[in-house]
Scaffold this motif. Structure first.
Motif, PDB file in Angstrom:
ATOM      1  N   ASN A   1       1.190  -1.140  -0.040  1.00 40.23           N
ATOM      2  CA  ASN A   1      -0.405  -0.414  -0.005  1.00 40.23           C
ATOM      3  C   ASN A   1       1.006   1.145  -0.527  1.00 40.23           C
ATOM      4  N   ARG A   2       1.859   1.210   0.791  1.00 40.44           N
ATOM      5  CA  ARG A   2       2.851   2.363   0.452  1.00 40.44           C
ATOM      6  C   ARG A   2       3.287   2.586  -0.591  1.00 40.44           C
TER       7      ARG A   2
ATOM      8  N   GLU B   1       1.182   4.359  -2.537  1.00 46.09           N
ATOM      9  CA  GLU B   1       1.077   5.269  -3.203  1.00 46.09           C
ATOM     10  C   GLU B   1       1.868   6.808  -3.555  1.00 46.09           C
ATOM     11  N   THR B   2       3.373   6.064  -3.016  1.00 43.29           N
ATOM     12  CA  THR B   2       4.449   6.549  -3.417  1.00 43.29           C
ATOM     13  C   THR B   2       4.472   6.711  -4.666  1.00 43.29           C
TER      14      THR B   2
ATOM     15  N   SER C   1       1.955   6.207  -7.449  1.00 48.40           N
ATOM     16  CA  SER C   1       0.804   6.718  -7.610  1.00 48.40           C
ATOM     17  C   SER C   1       0.832   8.806  -7.133  1.00 48.40           C
ATOM     18  N   SER C   2       1.793   9.308  -6.205  1.00 51.39           N
ATOM     19  CA  SER C   2       0.749  10.281  -5.769  1.00 51.39           C
ATOM     20  C   SER C   2       2.191  11.386  -5.912  1.00 51.39           C
TER      21      SER C   2
ATOM     22  N   THR D   1       4.482  10.345 -12.459  1.00 55.80           N
ATOM     23  CA  THR D   1       3.366   9.557 -11.202  1.00 55.80           C
ATOM     24  C   THR D   1       3.167   8.727 -12.310  1.00 55.80           C
TER      25      THR D   1
ATOM     26  N   ARG E   1      -2.515   4.851 -11.142  1.00 59.38           N
ATOM     27  CA  ARG E   1      -2.730   3.958  -9.834  1.00 59.38           C
ATOM     28  C   ARG E   1      -3.275   2.115  -9.697  1.00 59.38           C
TER      29      ARG E   1
END
Length: 152
Positions: free
Chosen positions: A38-39, A42-43, A45-46, A56, A59
Motif C-alpha cells: 500500500n505504501r 501511494e509513493t 501514484s502520488s 507519477t 493507480r
C-alpha cells in the motif's frame, strides 16, 4: 502465534517472563507485507520527490508494480536467510531491494515515455512553426549550427 509477531515494549523483560516465546522479525506478516504494498502504491501514484523527477504512475500501474516489487524483494531477502541471523540483516536486504526495484520501475517508465514521445495528431494543416519557417528568411537550425562552427 500473534504473540511472537508483536514486539513487546521491553524485549529483554518479555524474554525473562516468557522463555518459551521467541521473537523474530523475519518473515514479515501478511499484514506487514500488505502495508508495504500500500505504501508503494501511494509513493508511485502520488506527487512526491520521486514523481517530480520521474513522473507519477497511474493507480492501476502502481498496484501491479507494487505487487511485483514486493514479491521479488521478499524472494531475494528470503534467499539471504542464514541460521544465525536474527532477521535484521534480512529485513535490510528486503528494504533495499524494495527501494532499488521501485527506483528501477520509475526510471524504466520515465525512459519509455521519453523515448516514445506522443505522436502529433495527423492533420492536413501545416503546424504553426512550419508556417513561420516557410515565410522566414532565416536558415534552418541545422544550418545555423554549421555556420557558427565554420566561423570559428
Amino acid at each position: 502465534m500473534a504473540e511472537t509477531e508483536q514486539s513487546p515494549p521491553n524485549a529483554t523483560a518479555a524474554a525473562d517472563k516468557f522463555p518459551n516465546v521467541s521473537f523474530s522479525i523475519w518473515p514479515p506478516t501478511e499484514r506487514t507485507r500488505e502495508a508495504v504494498k500500500n505504501r508503494l502504491i501511494e509513493t508511485l501514484s502520488s506527487p512526491s520527490i520521486l514523481s517530480k523527477r520521474y513522473g507519477t504512475v497511474s493507480r492501476e500501474e502502481a498496484v501491479e508494480a507494487s505487487k511485483l516489487i514486493e514479491q521479488e524483494a521478499f524472494e531475494v531477502a528470503g534467499n539471504a536467510v542464514s541460521a544465525d541471523d536474527d532477521g535484521i540483516e534480512i529485513l535490510q536486504v528486503y528494504s533495499k531491494e524494495i527501494s532499488k526495484r521501485m527506483l528501477d520501475t520509475v526510471k524504466a517508465r520515465s525512459g519509455e515515455s521519453a523515448a516514445a514521445p506522443e505522436p502529433a495528431p495527423a492533420t492536413d494543416e501545416p503546424h504553426k512553426a512550419e508556417e513561420e519557417d516557410a515565410g522566414s528568411s532565416a536558415p534552418p537550425q541545422s544550418e545555423k549550427t554549421e555556420s557558427v562552427a565554420d566561423d570559428e
